[in-house]
Design a protein around this motif. Structure first.
Motif, PDB file in Angstrom:
ATOM      1  N   PRO A 158      -0.380   8.203  -8.994  1.00 35.95           N
ATOM      2  CA  PRO A 158       0.921   8.792  -8.668  1.00 35.95           C
ATOM      3  C   PRO A 158       1.079   8.965  -7.162  1.00 35.95           C
ATOM      4  O   PRO A 158       0.119   9.120  -6.417  1.00 35.95           O
ATOM      5  CB  PRO A 158       0.876  10.148  -9.385  1.00 35.95           C
ATOM      6  CG  PRO A 158      -0.585  10.445  -9.540  1.00 35.95           C
ATOM      7  CD  PRO A 158      -1.257   9.125  -9.726  1.00 35.95           C
ATOM      8  N   LYS A 159       2.333   8.942  -6.726  1.00 32.65           N
ATOM      9  CA  LYS A 159       2.704   9.122  -5.319  1.00 32.65           C
ATOM     10  C   LYS A 159       2.059   8.076  -4.408  1.00 32.65           C
ATOM     11  O   LYS A 159       1.774   8.349  -3.244  1.00 32.65           O
ATOM     12  CB  LYS A 159       2.348  10.532  -4.843  1.00 32.65           C
ATOM     13  CG  LYS A 159       3.106  11.643  -5.553  1.00 32.65           C
ATOM     14  CD  LYS A 159       2.770  13.000  -4.969  1.00 32.65           C
ATOM     15  CE  LYS A 159       3.547  14.105  -5.673  1.00 32.65           C
ATOM     16  NZ  LYS A 159       3.220  15.447  -5.108  1.00 32.65           N
ATOM     17  N   THR A 160       1.822   6.905  -4.941  1.00 35.98           N
ATOM     18  CA  THR A 160       1.311   5.812  -4.122  1.00 35.98           C
ATOM     19  C   THR A 160       2.292   4.653  -4.164  1.00 35.98           C
ATOM     20  O   THR A 160       3.146   4.571  -5.050  1.00 35.98           O
ATOM     21  CB  THR A 160      -0.063   5.330  -4.604  1.00 35.98           C
ATOM     22  OG1 THR A 160       0.067   4.844  -5.948  1.00 35.98           O
ATOM     23  CG2 THR A 160      -1.092   6.440  -4.539  1.00 35.98           C
ATOM     24  N   CYS A 161       2.162   3.776  -3.187  1.00 28.03           N
ATOM     25  CA  CYS A 161       3.055   2.624  -3.082  1.00 28.03           C
ATOM     26  C   CYS A 161       2.206   1.393  -2.777  1.00 28.03           C
ATOM     27  O   CYS A 161       1.481   1.368  -1.782  1.00 28.03           O
ATOM     28  CB  CYS A 161       4.083   2.855  -1.973  1.00 28.03           C
ATOM     29  SG  CYS A 161       5.220   1.466  -1.711  1.00 28.03           S
ATOM     30  N   GLN A 162       2.294   0.409  -3.647  1.00 21.68           N
ATOM     31  CA  GLN A 162       1.559  -0.837  -3.444  1.00 21.68           C
ATOM     32  C   GLN A 162       2.490  -1.836  -2.778  1.00 21.68           C
ATOM     33  O   GLN A 162       3.543  -2.183  -3.327  1.00 21.68           O
ATOM     34  CB  GLN A 162       1.061  -1.388  -4.783  1.00 21.68           C
ATOM     35  CG  GLN A 162       0.163  -2.614  -4.653  1.00 21.68           C
ATOM     36  CD  GLN A 162      -1.208  -2.251  -4.118  1.00 21.68           C
ATOM     37  OE1 GLN A 162      -1.655  -1.124  -4.272  1.00 21.68           O
ATOM     38  NE2 GLN A 162      -1.856  -3.208  -3.477  1.00 21.68           N
ATOM     39  N   VAL A 163       2.126  -2.276  -1.583  1.00 19.54           N
ATOM     40  CA  VAL A 163       2.981  -3.186  -0.835  1.00 19.54           C
ATOM     41  C   VAL A 163       2.205  -4.456  -0.496  1.00 19.54           C
ATOM     42  O   VAL A 163       0.975  -4.465  -0.414  1.00 19.54           O
ATOM     43  CB  VAL A 163       3.504  -2.541   0.475  1.00 19.54           C
ATOM     44  CG1 VAL A 163       4.310  -1.299   0.176  1.00 19.54           C
ATOM     45  CG2 VAL A 163       2.364  -2.229   1.424  1.00 19.54           C
ATOM     46  N   PHE A 164       2.968  -5.527  -0.304  1.00 14.03           N
ATOM     47  CA  PHE A 164       2.430  -6.793   0.159  1.00 14.03           C
ATOM     48  C   PHE A 164       3.119  -7.130   1.477  1.00 14.03           C
ATOM     49  O   PHE A 164       4.349  -7.179   1.547  1.00 14.03           O
ATOM     50  CB  PHE A 164       2.664  -7.908  -0.870  1.00 14.03           C
ATOM     51  CG  PHE A 164       1.878  -7.728  -2.134  1.00 14.03           C
ATOM     52  CD1 PHE A 164       0.593  -8.235  -2.237  1.00 14.03           C
ATOM     53  CD2 PHE A 164       2.422  -7.047  -3.211  1.00 14.03           C
ATOM     54  CE1 PHE A 164      -0.144  -8.070  -3.395  1.00 14.03           C
ATOM     55  CE2 PHE A 164       1.693  -6.874  -4.375  1.00 14.03           C
ATOM     56  CZ  PHE A 164       0.407  -7.391  -4.465  1.00 14.03           C
ATOM     57  N   LEU A 165       2.329  -7.350   2.497  1.00  9.13           N
ATOM     58  CA  LEU A 165       2.845  -7.712   3.816  1.00  9.13           C
ATOM     59  C   LEU A 165       2.632  -9.204   4.015  1.00  9.13           C
ATOM     60  O   LEU A 165       1.502  -9.700   3.964  1.00  9.13           O
ATOM     61  CB  LEU A 165       2.133  -6.922   4.912  1.00  9.13           C
ATOM     62  CG  LEU A 165       2.130  -5.401   4.760  1.00  9.13           C
ATOM     63  CD1 LEU A 165       1.399  -4.751   5.925  1.00  9.13           C
ATOM     64  CD2 LEU A 165       3.554  -4.867   4.663  1.00  9.13           C
TER      65      LEU A 165
END
Length: 285
Positions: free
Chosen positions: A143-150
């Motif tokens: 929870p309260k995390t964000c998985q991003v791809f750069l």
């Protein structure tokens, strides 16, 4: 300069034992490069000749009887300068100037020394473009995390490499990060403590480098600003409405297609009645 001394230099190279050395010189388009004429200690040059060996064999510069000459018809005409130490300067360089070069020197005792150099000219690396993509959270995501791809991209330049740098910290912390496709794609797991953390994509080749920096948390929208919807809120509204409109369209096509045909048949049947009987046909008494 007479042609005879030039031919004599080439004859020296062909007939007498020579010492050959090699080196690689790197430079970039628009810059200049100095091809150094190295020679052993005590080697007093009497005559020298610079040539391009590949991709085409051309005469570039000569030194004879104390005179320096560079006005030879070649692709470097007007871009070559022979210094007093017999080093050859080329510039401004173009993308097609890569190749092999040779300097032949003859000393006062008739001994020769040949040096070959390989010049590689690269384009300067432009500033890359970084895009941020947000992964849809699943049950396994904390929870309260964000998985991003750069994603980092630069034009197709020879021998370019990609690397990432986490700003505002000395520890890159590779555990929550993953690199893909030779460093062009970086997977990062962000938490609330990473709001101000920036990532830089660095692109480089052997002669130049550049970078672009982004703050990926700004794209996560975990907490939308007042009056603004996050991308998740937009999806919660747009997707159901789109599905509803699609279902209404399919139902209308199914319902009105058969019914409209049936109604047309009923109308034609209603018109065939006593009022439309043939006036020439009458009931016999």
């Amino acid at each position: 300069m007479a042609m005879r001394p030039l031919w004599s230099l080439l004859l020296w190279e062909a007939l007498l034992p020579i010492t050959v050395t090699g080196a690689q010189v790197l430079s970039k388009v628009g810059g200049s490069v100095l091809l150094v004429a190295a020679r052993p200690p005590g080697f007093q040059v009497r005559e020298a000749i610079w040539r391009s060996l590949w991709p085409s064999e051309e005469l570039l510069a000569t030194f004879f009887r104390g005179s320096l000459e560079t006005l030879y018809h070649s692709r470097f005409l007007g871009r070559a300068q022979l210094h007093s130490n017999l080093s050859l300067e080329l510039g401004p360089l173009e993308s097609g100037d890569s190749g092999n070069f040779s300097v032949l020197m003859v000393d006062t005792r008739g001994q020769t020394w040949t040096q070959t150099l390989q010049l590689k000219v690269y384009d300067a690396v432009p500033r890359p473009v970084v895009q941020v993509f947000i992964a849809v959270g699943g049950d396994a995501q904390p929870p309260k995390t964000c998985q991003v791809f750069l994603s980092c991209w630069a034009p197709n330049i020879s021998e370019i490499t990609y690397s990432w740098r986490r700003e505002t910290t000395m520890d890159f912390g590779m555990e929550p990060h993953s690199l893909f496709t030779d460093g062009q794609l970086l997977s990062v797991s962000l938490g609330p403590g990473d709001r101000g953390v920036a990532y830089s994509c660095i692109v480089s080749n052997p002669v130049s480098w550049d970078l672009a920096t982004v703050t990926p948390w700004d794209s996560c929208h975990h907490e939308a600003a007042p009056g603004k919807a996050s991308y998740k809120d937009v999806l919660l509204v747009v997707v159901p409405v789109s599905l509803l409109l699609m279902l209404v369209t399919l139902f209308s096509a199914w319902h009105w297609g058969p019914c409209s045909g049936k109604k047309k048949k009923d109308v034609r049947a209603d018109r065939v009645g006593p009022e439309t009987e043939n006036p020439l046909v009458q009931d016999l008494p």
